[in-house]
Every structure is written in C-alpha cells, then in structure tokens.
Design a protein around this motif. Sequence first.
Motif, PDB file in Angstrom:
ATOM      1  N   PHE A  80      35.930  44.341  51.892  1.00  0.00           N
ATOM      2  CA  PHE A  80      36.412  43.342  52.831  1.00  0.00           C
ATOM      3  C   PHE A  80      36.417  43.888  54.264  1.00  0.00           C
ATOM      4  O   PHE A  80      35.906  43.254  55.181  1.00  0.00           O
ATOM      5  CB  PHE A  80      37.816  42.874  52.438  1.00  0.00           C
ATOM      6  CG  PHE A  80      38.435  41.936  53.435  1.00  0.00           C
ATOM      7  CD1 PHE A  80      38.044  40.609  53.478  1.00  0.00           C
ATOM      8  CD2 PHE A  80      39.380  42.384  54.342  1.00  0.00           C
ATOM      9  CE1 PHE A  80      38.596  39.739  54.411  1.00  0.00           C
ATOM     10  CE2 PHE A  80      39.941  41.525  55.273  1.00  0.00           C
ATOM     11  CZ  PHE A  80      39.547  40.200  55.308  1.00  0.00           C
ATOM     12  N   GLN A  96      34.813  49.069  46.271  1.00  0.00           N
ATOM     13  CA  GLN A  96      35.933  48.303  45.740  1.00  0.00           C
ATOM     14  C   GLN A  96      36.141  47.076  46.624  1.00  0.00           C
ATOM     15  O   GLN A  96      35.912  47.127  47.834  1.00  0.00           O
ATOM     16  CB  GLN A  96      37.194  49.158  45.719  1.00  0.00           C
ATOM     17  CG  GLN A  96      37.074  50.349  44.796  1.00  0.00           C
ATOM     18  CD  GLN A  96      38.234  51.318  44.973  1.00  0.00           C
ATOM     19  OE1 GLN A  96      39.100  51.153  45.811  1.00  0.00           O
ATOM     20  NE2 GLN A  96      38.221  52.360  44.153  1.00  0.00           N
ATOM     21  N   PRO A  97      36.576  45.947  46.055  1.00  0.00           N
ATOM     22  CA  PRO A  97      36.708  44.695  46.813  1.00  0.00           C
ATOM     23  C   PRO A  97      37.543  44.814  48.090  1.00  0.00           C
ATOM     24  O   PRO A  97      37.156  44.290  49.130  1.00  0.00           O
ATOM     25  CB  PRO A  97      37.360  43.733  45.815  1.00  0.00           C
ATOM     26  CG  PRO A  97      36.972  44.263  44.484  1.00  0.00           C
ATOM     27  CD  PRO A  97      36.902  45.757  44.634  1.00  0.00           C
ATOM     28  N   ASP A  98      38.676  45.526  48.038  1.00  0.00           N
ATOM     29  CA  ASP A  98      39.506  45.616  49.243  1.00  0.00           C
ATOM     30  C   ASP A  98      38.822  46.439  50.329  1.00  0.00           C
ATOM     31  O   ASP A  98      38.911  46.127  51.510  1.00  0.00           O
ATOM     32  CB  ASP A  98      40.902  46.167  48.931  1.00  0.00           C
ATOM     33  CG  ASP A  98      40.875  47.528  48.268  1.00  0.00           C
ATOM     34  OD1 ASP A  98      39.825  47.891  47.701  1.00  0.00           O
ATOM     35  OD2 ASP A  98      41.913  48.223  48.305  1.00  0.00           O
ATOM     36  N   THR A  99      38.092  47.480  49.936  1.00  0.00           N
ATOM     37  CA  THR A  99      37.351  48.284  50.909  1.00  0.00           C
ATOM     38  C   THR A  99      36.183  47.487  51.462  1.00  0.00           C
ATOM     39  O   THR A  99      35.908  47.515  52.657  1.00  0.00           O
ATOM     40  CB  THR A  99      36.831  49.583  50.251  1.00  0.00           C
ATOM     41  OG1 THR A  99      37.931  50.273  49.670  1.00  0.00           O
ATOM     42  CG2 THR A  99      36.141  50.476  51.258  1.00  0.00           C
ATOM     43  N   GLN A 112      44.523  54.588  52.853  1.00  0.00           N
ATOM     44  CA  GLN A 112      44.083  54.247  51.508  1.00  0.00           C
ATOM     45  C   GLN A 112      42.585  54.024  51.365  1.00  0.00           C
ATOM     46  O   GLN A 112      42.055  54.054  50.261  1.00  0.00           O
ATOM     47  CB  GLN A 112      44.832  53.020  51.007  1.00  0.00           C
ATOM     48  CG  GLN A 112      44.459  51.737  51.754  1.00  0.00           C
ATOM     49  CD  GLN A 112      45.362  50.582  51.381  1.00  0.00           C
ATOM     50  OE1 GLN A 112      46.552  50.642  51.610  1.00  0.00           O
ATOM     51  NE2 GLN A 112      44.784  49.549  50.797  1.00  0.00           N
ATOM     52  N   TYR A 113      41.866  53.804  52.448  1.00  0.00           N
ATOM     53  CA  TYR A 113      40.430  53.507  52.359  1.00  0.00           C
ATOM     54  C   TYR A 113      39.535  54.714  52.600  1.00  0.00           C
ATOM     55  O   TYR A 113      38.375  54.708  52.219  1.00  0.00           O
ATOM     56  CB  TYR A 113      40.054  52.408  53.355  1.00  0.00           C
ATOM     57  CG  TYR A 113      40.854  51.158  53.160  1.00  0.00           C
ATOM     58  CD1 TYR A 113      40.654  50.348  52.051  1.00  0.00           C
ATOM     59  CD2 TYR A 113      41.835  50.799  54.065  1.00  0.00           C
ATOM     60  CE1 TYR A 113      41.402  49.205  51.848  1.00  0.00           C
ATOM     61  CE2 TYR A 113      42.585  49.650  53.878  1.00  0.00           C
ATOM     62  CZ  TYR A 113      42.371  48.864  52.774  1.00  0.00           C
ATOM     63  OH  TYR A 113      43.115  47.736  52.579  1.00  0.00           O
TER      64      TYR A 113
END
Length: 169
Positions: free
Chosen positions: A127, A122-125, A142-143
């Motif tokens: 990053f 996922q994009p946020d992970t 959350q990750y």
Amino acid sequence: FDHIWHTQRLVSSKLGYYNQVNKSEKIAFQTFLNIKNHKQRKSVMQLRSSSHRLNREIGRYKTEKELAKQQITRQWAMRCEFCTLDAALPSFHLPFCEILPEDEHHVLITCHRYHVCRSNLQPDTKFFFLRNEDHYLLFEGQYIQTFSQFLTKFFAIRSPWSKSKSKKR
C-alpha cells in the motif's frame, strides 16, 4: 550545519529521492541502520543516497565525448532498457515515443521487470510502496525489514553480476 545541509540537499538533483523519503530537516539516526543483514542495509543505503547502478545515475556521469561516440543523448543513456527498447532509438525524438528514465520511482513502482518482486510484498507494505508520497514510511519501523528484503532482491535482479563479484572477494 543542519540548516546548511537541509538547504543544499533540496537543490541537489542527485538527492531527489533522498529528499522525498527523508522528511526531517535535522541530521538524526535513521532506523534502517539497525538492520542486521549487511546486504539489506547496503541496499537501503544505496537507494536512499542514489549510489546505485540505475541508468539514471550512470547516464548522469557520461561525458559528452562518450555520448557522441555512442551517438546517443543523455536522456537515452538514462533510459530504462527494459521498458524503452533499442528499436525505438531512431524515433525517440518524436512526441509519441516516450523514453522512461530508469530512476528510483520507475523501477520501484512501474517497471514490469520487477513486477514479481512487488507482487510478493505484504499488502500493508505494498500500500505505501505504490504511493510515491508515502515512500518515507517504508524506511521506518514496521516496514523497513520487509522493504530492505525487497530491495536486496531487486538489486540482485537489476545487477546479477554483482553477486558473483562479492563471492570472489
């Protein structure tokens, strides 16, 4: 005890990645221990503690006799076999021939073999994943679930034979 552990872990060459992802000086409960899936929890623990089968760890424990018998150096034994081809062996001592160690940083961030796994994050992970200094965040809140799923896929690609061994048990 906390102070002794913290001091000794900082000088341990084996715990380099652990030191990067564990910022706390105190021994405390780690959120990844709440992961319900055993394989995912095991994958996270293996990575954190360097108790995996990456060549950096395998090569670390080869004896001088084994290295001499294979006619290789310890550095060559620790290489990423995917990124440093066997054809490079005769010239690996030359300055332009870089031997990439198969360590946590290499396989997680740059090794082409695992590009597909990384691209599915996922994009946020992703990053935090691609920023070495932020890896400790992947082991938190959350990750951790997404990261543990990634690690399970990664270890399945890296060591496909371990899957068949576990079915026999």
